[in-house]
Structures are given as C-alpha cells and as structure tokens.
Design a protein around this motif. Sequence first.
Motif, mmCIF file in Angstrom:
data_model
loop_
_atom_site.group_PDB
_atom_site.id
_atom_site.type_symbol
_atom_site.label_atom_id
_atom_site.label_comp_id
_atom_site.label_asym_id
_atom_site.label_seq_id
_atom_site.Cartn_x
_atom_site.Cartn_y
_atom_site.Cartn_z
ATOM 1 N N ASP A 119 -7.600 -6.494 29.782
ATOM 2 C CA ASP A 119 -7.930 -5.571 30.860
ATOM 3 C C ASP A 119 -7.708 -4.101 30.535
ATOM 4 O O ASP A 119 -7.895 -3.252 31.394
ATOM 5 C CB ASP A 119 -7.151 -5.927 32.136
ATOM 6 N N ASP A 120 -7.285 -3.775 29.292
ATOM 7 C CA ASP A 120 -7.119 -2.350 28.996
ATOM 8 C C ASP A 120 -7.505 -1.970 27.573
ATOM 9 O O ASP A 120 -7.308 -0.832 27.155
ATOM 10 C CB ASP A 120 -5.676 -1.905 29.269
ATOM 11 N N ASP A 121 -8.054 -2.893 26.777
ATOM 12 C CA ASP A 121 -8.431 -2.584 25.402
ATOM 13 C C ASP A 121 -9.933 -2.762 25.224
ATOM 14 O O ASP A 121 -10.550 -3.571 25.916
ATOM 15 C CB ASP A 121 -7.697 -3.512 24.429
ATOM 16 N N PRO A 122 -10.515 -2.040 24.248
ATOM 17 C CA PRO A 122 -9.919 -0.986 23.428
ATOM 18 C C PRO A 122 -9.770 0.311 24.232
ATOM 19 O O PRO A 122 -10.360 0.450 25.294
ATOM 20 C CB PRO A 122 -10.934 -0.816 22.288
ATOM 21 N N ASN A 123 -8.992 1.243 23.728
ATOM 22 C CA ASN A 123 -8.808 2.511 24.441
ATOM 23 C C ASN A 123 -8.938 3.677 23.484
ATOM 24 O O ASN A 123 -8.942 3.520 22.260
ATOM 25 C CB ASN A 123 -7.479 2.537 25.194
ATOM 26 N N LEU A 124 -9.033 4.863 24.062
ATOM 27 C CA LEU A 124 -9.364 6.077 23.316
ATOM 28 C C LEU A 124 -8.202 7.057 23.408
ATOM 29 O O LEU A 124 -7.661 7.298 24.489
ATOM 30 C CB LEU A 124 -10.639 6.690 23.884
ATOM 31 N N ARG A 125 -7.860 7.649 22.274
ATOM 32 C CA ARG A 125 -6.667 8.501 22.191
ATOM 33 C C ARG A 125 -6.997 9.744 21.365
ATOM 34 O O ARG A 125 -7.669 9.659 20.337
ATOM 35 C CB ARG A 125 -5.543 7.696 21.542
ATOM 36 N N ASN A 165 -6.811 2.765 29.336
ATOM 37 C CA ASN A 165 -7.731 1.728 29.807
ATOM 38 C C ASN A 165 -8.965 1.680 28.929
ATOM 39 O O ASN A 165 -9.075 2.439 27.958
ATOM 40 C CB ASN A 165 -8.073 1.909 31.283
ATOM 41 N N SER A 166 -9.880 0.816 29.242
ATOM 42 C CA SER A 166 -10.910 0.374 28.301
ATOM 43 C C SER A 166 -12.023 1.385 28.065
ATOM 44 O O SER A 166 -12.523 2.006 28.990
ATOM 45 C CB SER A 166 -11.522 -0.933 28.814
ATOM 46 N N VAL A 167 -12.422 1.482 26.754
ATOM 47 C CA VAL A 167 -13.552 2.304 26.314
ATOM 48 C C VAL A 167 -14.276 1.527 25.210
ATOM 49 O O VAL A 167 -13.641 1.103 24.239
ATOM 50 C CB VAL A 167 -13.087 3.669 25.767
ATOM 51 N N PRO A 168 -15.584 1.316 25.312
ATOM 52 C CA PRO A 168 -16.308 0.600 24.245
ATOM 53 C C PRO A 168 -16.598 1.515 23.044
ATOM 54 O O PRO A 168 -16.752 2.731 23.191
ATOM 55 C CB PRO A 168 -17.604 0.177 24.936
ATOM 56 N N PHE A 169 -16.690 0.913 21.846
ATOM 57 C CA PHE A 169 -16.965 1.662 20.617
ATOM 58 C C PHE A 169 -18.093 1.002 19.839
ATOM 59 O O PHE A 169 -18.295 -0.223 19.922
ATOM 60 C CB PHE A 169 -15.712 1.731 19.731
ATOM 61 N N ILE A 170 -18.772 1.830 19.047
ATOM 62 C CA ILE A 170 -19.792 1.358 18.126
ATOM 63 C C ILE A 170 -19.402 1.818 16.728
ATOM 64 O O ILE A 170 -18.876 2.925 16.553
ATOM 65 C CB ILE A 170 -21.194 1.877 18.527
ATOM 66 N N TYR A 171 -19.622 0.974 15.722
ATOM 67 C CA TYR A 171 -19.228 1.323 14.359
ATOM 68 C C TYR A 171 -20.296 0.882 13.370
ATOM 69 O O TYR A 171 -21.057 -0.050 13.610
ATOM 70 C CB TYR A 171 -17.886 0.685 13.991
ATOM 71 N N ASP A 172 -20.335 1.571 12.232
ATOM 72 C CA ASP A 172 -21.238 1.230 11.137
ATOM 73 C C ASP A 172 -20.585 1.713 9.848
ATOM 74 O O ASP A 172 -20.462 2.919 9.608
ATOM 75 C CB ASP A 172 -22.601 1.894 11.337
ATOM 76 N N VAL A 220 -20.523 -3.557 17.795
ATOM 77 C CA VAL A 220 -19.982 -2.905 18.989
ATOM 78 C C VAL A 220 -18.701 -3.620 19.378
ATOM 79 O O VAL A 220 -18.628 -4.857 19.351
ATOM 80 C CB VAL A 220 -20.991 -2.952 20.155
ATOM 81 N N ILE A 221 -17.683 -2.835 19.705
ATOM 82 C CA ILE A 221 -16.448 -3.400 20.241
ATOM 83 C C ILE A 221 -16.503 -3.183 21.749
ATOM 84 O O ILE A 221 -16.348 -2.060 22.237
ATOM 85 C CB ILE A 221 -15.216 -2.720 19.624
ATOM 86 N N PRO A 222 -16.772 -4.236 22.509
ATOM 87 C CA PRO A 222 -17.074 -4.064 23.927
ATOM 88 C C PRO A 222 -15.820 -4.051 24.797
ATOM 89 O O PRO A 222 -14.703 -4.327 24.346
ATOM 90 C CB PRO A 222 -17.923 -5.297 24.229
ATOM 91 N N VAL A 223 -16.026 -3.742 26.033
ATOM 92 C CA VAL A 223 -14.988 -3.900 27.052
ATOM 93 C C VAL A 223 -15.161 -5.288 27.665
ATOM 94 O O VAL A 223 -16.262 -5.673 28.058
ATOM 95 C CB VAL A 223 -15.119 -2.811 28.135
ATOM 96 N N ASP A 224 -14.075 -6.041 27.732
ATOM 97 C CA ASP A 224 -14.123 -7.360 28.341
ATOM 98 C C ASP A 224 -12.901 -7.490 29.241
ATOM 99 O O ASP A 224 -11.813 -7.822 28.787
ATOM 100 C CB ASP A 224 -14.138 -8.445 27.272
ATOM 101 N N LEU A 225 -13.070 -7.189 30.513
ATOM 102 C CA LEU A 225 -11.941 -7.141 31.431
ATOM 103 C C LEU A 225 -11.324 -8.517 31.654
ATOM 104 O O LEU A 225 -10.132 -8.638 31.948
ATOM 105 C CB LEU A 225 -12.381 -6.542 32.763
ATOM 106 N N ALA A 226 -12.124 -9.569 31.490
ATOM 107 C CA ALA A 226 -11.585 -10.907 31.689
ATOM 108 C C ALA A 226 -10.638 -11.301 30.571
ATOM 109 O O ALA A 226 -9.649 -12.013 30.786
ATOM 110 C CB ALA A 226 -12.728 -11.922 31.799
#
Length: 663
Positions: free
Chosen positions: A330-336, A401-408, A321-327
């Motif tokens: 503050d804006d990655d990862p993002n969705l396009r 701004n930030s969006v979490p992702f899951i990959y396999d 999982v690529i998480p959101v970590d605001l600390a």
Amino acid sequence: MGGVDQAASDAEDVIVVQGIRSSLGNALNEKRQAPNLVEIIQAEDIGKLPDQNLAEVLENITGIQITRTAGVGTGVQIRGTNANRTEINGVSTVASGSGRSGISFEDVSAAIISSVEVTKASQAKTIEGSVGGTVNLRTIRPLNIDGVLANLRLQGEDSSLSTDGINPRVSGALGKSWSTSAGEFGAVVSGSWYQQDVTAFRPRADRDNLVASDSGFASAQSFDFLPIQFLNQDYDNFEYETLNISGTLEWAPNDNLKFYFDTVINDQERRQESSRVQASGVSNLRDISVPTAFETVNFGILPGENGPQDLGSIEAALAGVIPVDLADDDDDPNLRFSSDTNSRITDSRIFSAGTEFQYGNFSGRIEGSISSSDSTTPSFNTTLNFINPNAPLDPGGANDNSVPFIYDLSGGALTFAVAQNEPFGPSTEQLLDPANVVLRDVNIGQDIAENEELAFRADFTYDAVDSIVGEFITSVDAGYRFNRNTALRDQIRTNVGLRDLSDSPSGDLFAGLLVPGPSNFGDADGRELFVGDFLLIDPEQVAADPDGALATLNAAIVAHGGSRTIDNPTSTQSGFFDIEEETHAVYGQVNFENGIFRGNAGVRYVSTDVSSVGNTIISGVATPTTTTGSYDFLLPRFNLVASPLENVQLRFAWGGRYSSGGF
C-alpha cells in the motif's frame, strides 16, 4: 678594437631558445643522474605545466595513478597507495583535512610549480613518512633568473553542462635577480587564482533479489531472473575557487653562502551541490512487476585444474514498468529527493627559512619551517519524500506513498523516470507543488580539522672526490631532523530523521527554501528517460545562510505540530581527538661511483613520542583521556645504478625497517 667590437656584436646576436624540448631534456638528464629511482617533470616555463592541478600533472608520470571526482584530479596513488609524502621545496606539507599524506593536490595549481620530483625509492637522507613515495613540488628560485622574469596568463573555461558561464583562470609570475656590493639578491613571486565548475551525472540501477521460475509470483517467468532492486539518479556539481601564492627571497653574500626565505599560501573553497532522485521500495514489487524485456548476463569462465568451468548465465530485467499495486503493497514504490550541500574551506600556509653554505669540501643546509592547514567542512544535507496526491496515504502513518516508475537499461543506459501515464502517475504540476513534499531527513555538519608541523633540519655533505677513497666514494652525507606535528579533529554535527507524517512538515510550510531540481540530466548523454521535474531544498540558500535555513525548517515543524525539532550542531564526543607527535631523526649515507656503477648506502634512525587526547565514553558520560606512547625505527637503505650501455640503466633499491619499541 675592431675585433673586440665584432666579438661583442656576435655575442649580442646569439639567440637562446628554450621550450618544451629543453625542459624534457633537463628532466631526463636529472633523472639519469639520480642515484635512486625518481621521476621528474619540468615546466616549459613557469606557469606552463600541463593540466590544471598537480594531481592531473602527476598522472603523466609512469607508475602513478590518480583519483578523479567529477572529472577533476583529486588524489594520487604511488605503487597503489595514497600514503605518500608531499613536500614543497623539500619542506613538509600537512593534510588539507583528515589525512596524513600532505596537502591535497587539487589545492595546488600547476601554475606556481616549476618542476615536480617523485621519489619512488628512498635514500637514508629521504625524510620518513611515506609508503608509496615522496612528491616534491619545486617553485622557481630567483637566483636562477637571468635579469627579469615576468609573465601573465589569462584563460577561461566554458562547459555546456555548467550553469555558471565562463570560469576564469589567472596566473602569473614576477621575479628579478641583481648584483650589489653586498652580494647577489633575488626575489620572485608567482600566483594563481581560478574558478572551476564541474558536473557528474551518475545513474544507478541494481538488479538482484532473484525471482525464481517456481516462486509463484505474478512476475515469474519460465526462467529465473533478476528483478530491479534499486534506481537512483545522482547529479553532482562541484564548484572550486582556488588561490595559490608562492614567494621566495634569496641573498648570496658570496659564492659559498646563501640565505633564503620561502612562503607558500594555498586557499581553497570547494562546494558540492548534489541532488539525488531515488526510487525507493521497488524491490518490494518484484512479485508483480513484470519486465517487458530481458537480457542475458554471462558470469564467465573460471579456470581450474580440471579445465575451464563455465559459471553459467542468468536473465535480468532490461525494461518495464514498476506499477502501483495497493492490494499487494500500500505504499511502494515511492519517490524521494535529496539535496547534498557539502563544502571544504581550507587555508594552508608554509613558511621556511634557511641557509646553504660550502667550506672547502664541506657543504650543508640548515633550515627551519612551519606548515599549517586549517579546514572546515560545513554541510547541510536534506531529503524530501514525495506524497503522491493520486494515491492513498500509508495507513500506518509513514510519510511516503506509491509512485509508478518506468525503466529501460538497454545499452547500459540505466534510464528511468516517473511513469506519469500509468495508473496513479503524478503530473508535472503535482511533482513541482510544494504541498506534495514533506521533510524526511536533515543532516548538518561543521567539522573542523587543524594540522601543523614545526620542523628543523641540518644536512651536511663531505665531498670525498679528492680524498684517499675518492676513486670509489664520492661523498658522505649526514644530518639531523626534528619535527613536531599536531592534529586536531572535531566532528560538529546534528541530524534528525522524520519517518511519520505527523512529524514531517509539508513543503508549503518552508516553500521559500524550495527550488526545482536540475532538469538537465539528459544533457550528458542525450537520454530522454529521466526525472526532470522535482523539488529540492535550495543548496545556494543553505550554503549562504545555514542558520536561517535551520530556523525556517524548525518553524515549519512547529507550525505542523511535529514532536521532533532539529538541534543546532554540537561537538560529537566520540569524534574529537587532539594528537601531538615529536620525532627526532638522524642519518648517515655514503655515495659511491666506480665504472658503470653508482649509488648509495646508509641508515636512518627515527625516534617518535606521541600524545593523544580523546574522550572515553562510559554509559553516555565522556571523560577526557590522554594516551602516550613511543616507538623507534632503524631504516637501512641501499640504491644501486648500473649503466652497461650509453642509453641503458639498471636500477636496484632495497630498504628495511627494524623497530625496537612501540605502543
């Protein structure tokens, strides 16, 4: 009388069977008798060449490779190059766009072609202009028809991955030859119209940007590894509508004279409707994104003078999982989300008229032709950024701004999705809400390409079999060719990139243009992990009414209070040119045969004058500039065929190029 009647009855009872075995045999005999290296495919019957377009037909020839786009044959390589010459009935074709190698093979239906000849080793009488080889597409000749030719084929194609239902294919031919007091007449017309809808699913995952074991990152392991660098879900859809018509008139007043007129019309509209879902900025989280699984990537073994050298291996991220970590960021990862709407609309025409004659040992062919191709390539490409309502906006004002992702990536599946169950994960309703997307990029094009060739040729042959040298030299060829080629290109484009939220209108201001993106990405391979809920600017709307779509987006920018609007497409000064090229060519060639040997030797001389108009840009000011030049080449050619055994042939070809001038 009874015997005569019986003979007539026996003749009427003769059944001639022609089919694929006959066509294969004819092609093989033609190839065997050729004095140079050629490959030939003949149709079992008009309209019955295999495959759907000429690129796919040519794939059946040894030594030819093709390029496919979404599974459809679109390009042909001979001896590894695309720089090949394409002819129809020996007449030059011009490019369907920006190339110089002739008509696009995807534009020509196999249904109107009776045979295909590929010349890999040229002769002196072979028209110059190819690097790999020459492809000659032959249509049916009406004076070769016995009586009446009539056929009609109706086909349909249905794909489970297409949303357009059954795509029709219609082809047919009608021809007749007849005898009159003025000689033999013949006419034939063949045509094809088809639609095609093809789809390609192209996921992408990059792994690089090393995380070292001693990096001190929270993601660091006891070993070095490659983290996720980039994730992309690419869905390409191509729709084709193609019309091909070929017609020929022939008149032979006697056995030694024939006149003909040929026309070939090719119209194609190809539309691309593609979407991309991109997980951007994921590499910026490599210091905190801890994979849950790894795989070993072996770099292989490199041979060397001192023995094989093992290049080693490295671990690479396989799932996680690529998480959101605001600390940390503050804006990655993002969705396009991107929507690409590209079309090519091409009208190609070939007209040729000529005569073939024979007088004693002399024979010849005189022909004039004109080939043209006009293409426009309208495009309307857009990108939207998703603004996750569950995460704070970028404090710097960026429109992402930030969006979490899951990959396999197990088994090479390259699957990923929005991690909706992770912290800050958006819901399906939020992903499909127009208020949660903003406009990021708009790129519009209306490029044009116009190509034309006007040509005249005269070819003569002297049959030397009955002459004093006839035991060795079988014939002598000589000829002249003139052609004038023109090529015009004009890039007509506009683009704007909106990076600040203050300039980017939200989707609710242009909601009438938005539609859900394709949700069937999993249909190709049954994957369960993919992005199936997202919004796009409707490719159907922008293709049908680009001016209206542009006005809607500009109105949204104004309503939002943005400072940057989108200009109408204009000609790109650095992307315009107009070239005219005139060429004169003469050749002489001796054909010989003796015992087990046959072949030819000759030389072709080519002289070319070129004039090019473009723009010279200095300090942003464009000044039309004309450049002229000339060059000439001497092209010797030699081909030798040896047949030591009945079913064995050895072929040798040699060619050179000598220049005495240049730019």
